[in-house]
Write a protein that holds these residues in place. Structure first.
Motif, PDB file in Angstrom:
ATOM      1  N   ARG A 158       0.843  -1.193   0.000  1.00  0.00           N
ATOM      2  CA  ARG A 158       0.000   0.000   0.000  1.00  0.00           C
ATOM      3  C   ARG A 158       0.881   1.248   0.000  1.00  0.00           C
ATOM      4  NH1 ARG A 158      -1.026   2.056   5.420  1.00  0.00           N
ATOM      5  NH2 ARG A 158       0.336   0.937   6.882  1.00  0.00           N
ATOM      6  N   ASN A 215      -1.900   1.506  10.650  1.00  0.00           N
ATOM      7  CA  ASN A 215      -3.220   1.107  10.157  1.00  0.00           C
ATOM      8  C   ASN A 215      -3.115   0.581   8.731  1.00  0.00           C
ATOM      9  OD1 ASN A 215      -5.544   2.058  12.205  1.00  0.00           O
ATOM     10  ND2 ASN A 215      -3.795   3.444  12.327  1.00  0.00           N
ATOM     11  N   GLU A 217      -5.128  -0.709   6.744  1.00  0.00           N
ATOM     12  CA  GLU A 217      -6.217  -0.470   5.796  1.00  0.00           C
ATOM     13  C   GLU A 217      -6.104   0.904   5.136  1.00  0.00           C
ATOM     14  OE1 GLU A 217      -7.573   1.291   9.677  1.00  0.00           O
ATOM     15  OE2 GLU A 217      -6.481  -0.505   9.043  1.00  0.00           O
TER      16      GLU A 217
END
Length: 301
Positions: A158, A215, A217
């Motif tokens: 990510r 985090n 996500e």
């Protein structure tokens, strides 16, 4: 075993503050032009060299490297340096990781709130809005594109891009530059003083990087600015009040700043508002959402 985080831009304000927080839970390394400590590794973006051992077993990279946009006049050479120090450095990291066939859990990159354009407007920008068309917008566009390549090339799971406003700190940056004249009782707004200054307390921007790191996500671009909107005049007036100093001098005329700084003057004479709801909806909480309280904290000594 602690996860390893590699931070670029080791000498910058955010890197110094952030590393102190992360060292409790992570092993922190730095990339720097000149190694001075055991956890520092050398690289030279212009020469395309890097000590590849800096990347061994690294799980996360926080990319803060970049020449300061407000430090020197924007000559053509300086403009190239501003871009290459961001894009070239990210490219060097990506190329080195690909050679090592190494994957990251996350690549968290600094970005600029000037993505939306350096202009004073009544619009409040969100992450859904497109980019502007001036120099700082173009810098931020290619900066973010370089970060996105880590995900596009499947090197990082990510990519988080924090579009950062004016970081308020008594140690470095815009606020520190304002303090001498305000303390001397001769502080004044710049230009009309009506230009917005999307701002964030140094503690909050460091907390946001930590939040992005932890985090899994979180992905994509986020406006890294405080919820309360303020103009250049607001910041000047509030700082003077906190310091209990008078503020009676006329505004610094725009033409004076243009003479002194050339094209760079747009960075202080223009500015829009940006919304931070996206990062808040993701679970981030600002410690200093209010400008007055932020300044009280920073100027308490």
């Amino acid at each position: 075993m602690k996860e390893i985080v590699l931070i670029t831009g080791a000498n910058g304000l955010i890197a110094k503050e952030l590393s102190q927080r992360l060292e409790k839970e992570y092993t922190v390394r730095f990339l720097t032009r000149k190694k001075q400590n055991a956890n520092e590794f050398e690289w030279n973006v212009d020469a395309g060299t890097i000590d590849a051992t800096a990347l061994e077993n690294v799980s996360h990279i926080i990319h803060l490297a970049g020449a300061g946009v407000a430090e020197k006049r924007w000559t053509e050479e300086r403009k190239k340096e501003i871009i290459s120090s961001r894009v070239g450095s990210a490219g060097l990291l990506l190329k080195t990781l690909q050679k090592k066939n190494q994957k990251l859990k996350s690549f968290v990159s600094a970005s600029g709130i000037n993505y939306y354009g350096t202009e004073t407007t009544e619009k409040i920008f969100t992450e859904k809005d497109g980019p502007g068309h001036d120099f700082l917008s173009k810098v931020t566009i290619v900066w973010e594109q370089a970060a996105d390549e880590f995900k596009n090339q499947r090197v990082a799971e990510r990519v988080v891009k924090l579009r950062t406003g004016v970081v308020l700190s008594e140690k470095e940056g815009a606020l520190k530059k304002m303090l001498p004249t305000i303390k001397a009782g001769i502080g004044s707004p710049l230009g009309t003083g009506k230009q917005y200054m999307p701002w964030i307390h140094i503690q909050d921007i460091c907390s946001m990087y930590e939040f992005a790191l932890k985090n899994s996500e979180l992905d994509g671009a986020f406006n890294a600015v405080a919820p309360e909107h303020a103009t250049n005049k607001d910041l000047t007036v509030q700082a003077a009040k906190v310091l209990k100093k008078p503020l009676f001098m006329p505004n610094v005329p725009a033409f004076v700043l243009k003479l002194l700084f050339g094209e760079l003057s747009v960075a202080v004479l223009e500015g829009s508002r940006a919304c931070s709801e996206k990062i808040q909806h993701a679970g981030f909480h600002f410690k200093f959402p209010d400008l007055k309280e932020a300044l009280k904290d920073l100027l308490k000594n």
